[in-house]
Scaffold this active site. Structure first.
Site, PDB file in Angstrom:
ATOM      1  CE  LYS A   1       2.624  -0.467  -3.545  1.00  0.00           C
ATOM      2  NZ  LYS A   1       1.784  -1.669  -3.760  1.00  0.00           N
TER       3      LYS A   1
ATOM      4  CE1 TYR B   1       2.612   2.121  -0.939  1.00  0.00           C
ATOM      5  CE2 TYR B   1       3.057   4.052  -2.294  1.00  0.00           C
ATOM      6  CZ  TYR B   1       2.275   2.944  -1.996  1.00  0.00           C
ATOM      7  OH  TYR B   1       1.175   2.656  -2.766  1.00  0.00           O
TER       8      TYR B   1
END
Length: 248
Positions: A159, A155
Site C-alpha cells: 500500500k 500488505y
C-alpha cells in the site's frame, strides 16, 4: 448528477468497497464496468445497479495479470464508446506475520496483486486517457500505507507502493489532463468481518476513533467526489478516510 454519462471502471467490485463504489457511481449517472475475479459477486453488483435503473457490465479481471489491464480498458471502450475514469480498488490482505516470519509466497502474492496490479492498471489507463481527453483515476491505498501497523509487512509495503504510484502518476500526467488521487481507508465494515461475533465486533469497534467502523458507502462517496469535476483541482492527494486514526 456529477458523473452523468461518464464511463467508469471499478476493480474489486464484487463486494465491499468496490461494490459500493460501483453502485454509487451508477447512482451518480456513470456507466460502470464492474470487474473482479469473482464472477458471481460481479454479476450481483451489475444486478444491483440495473435494478436501481443504472447501467453496468461485468468483465472478469485478475489485476495481477498484465494482459487483463489492457483488456479492461478495451472492454470499456468497446462497450460504452470511451473511458473517463477508473477506481482501482482491488486488493488482498492475507495472513498476519512479524516481518522476520513473513513467508516469501505471501510477500510475492501481496505485491503481485496490490502493487504490481495497480501498476498494470495505471499503465493501461493512463495510456488511453492521456490520448483521449484526460480523466480521473482513484486508487485505493490504506491506513497501513500511511502509518506502521504490527504484523502486516507485506500488505503495508504494497500500500505504500500504491501511494507512491499515485503521486508519480499525478505528477507525470497532469499535463495530459489526467488527475490521479488515492483514498486511504481506515477499518471498514466489509465481508472480512462476516464471521465475527457481536462481542468481537463490539470490542474491535471500541478501538476505532469515534467508536465505530467505516462503511463501504462512506468510501464510495469520497471516490466519486475525486472522480468528478468537483475535485478538478485535486491531484496527487492521498485522502485519509479513517475517522481521524492518522491524526494521532
Amino acid at each position: 448528477m456529477r458523473l452523468q454519462e461518464r464511463v467508469i471502471t471499478v476493480t474489486g467490485a464484487a463486494s465491499g468497497i468496490g461494490r459500493a463504489i460501483a453502485v454509487q457511481a451508477a447512482k451518480e449517472g456513470a456507466k460502470v464496468v464492474v470487474s473482479d475475479v469473482d464472477e458471481t459477486g460481479g454479476a450481483q453488483t451489475v444486478d444491483l445497479i440495473e435494478a436501481d435503473g443504472g447501467t453496468a457490465a461485468f468483465l472478469r479481471t485478475d489485476i495481477s495479470r498484465e494482459d487483463d489491464a489492457q483488456a479492461l480498458v478495451d472492454f470499456a471502450v468497446e462497450t460504452y464508446g470511451r473511458l473517463d475514469g477508473c477506481a482501482n480498488n482491488a486488493g488482498i490482505a492475507l495472513a498476519s506475520h512479524p516481518l522476520h516470519e513473513t513467508p516469501t509466497d505471501l510477500w510475492l502474492k501481496t505485491q503481485a496483486v496490490n502493487a504490481t496490479g495497480t501498476f498494470f492498471q495505471l499503465r493501461a489507463q493512463l495510456a488511453y486517457l492521456a490520448k483521449n481527453g484526460g480523466g480521473a483515476i482513484v486508487n485505493t491505498a490504506s491506513l497501513a500505507g500511511i502509518t506502521p501497523a504490527v504484523g502486516v509487512t507485506a500488505y503495508a509495503a504494497s500500500k505504500f507502493a500504491v501511494i507512491g504510484l499515485t503521486k508519480q502518476a499525478a505528477l507525470e500526467y497532469v499535463g495530459k489532463g489526467v488527475r490521479v488521487n488515492a483514498i486511504a481507508p481506515g477499518v471498514i465494515r466489509t465481508p472480512i468481518f462476516d464471521n465475527s461475533s457481536p462481542e468481537e465486533m463490539a470490542a474491535f469497534e471500541a478501538l476505532q476513533p469515534g467508536g465505530r467502523l467505516g462503511e463501504p458507502e462512506e468510501m464510495a462517496t469520497v471516490v466519486c467526489f475525486l472522480l468528478s469535476d468537483e475535485a478538478s483541482y485535486v491531484n496527487g492527494a492521498i485522502l485519509n478516510a479513517d475517522m481521524g486514526a492518522t491524526a494521532f
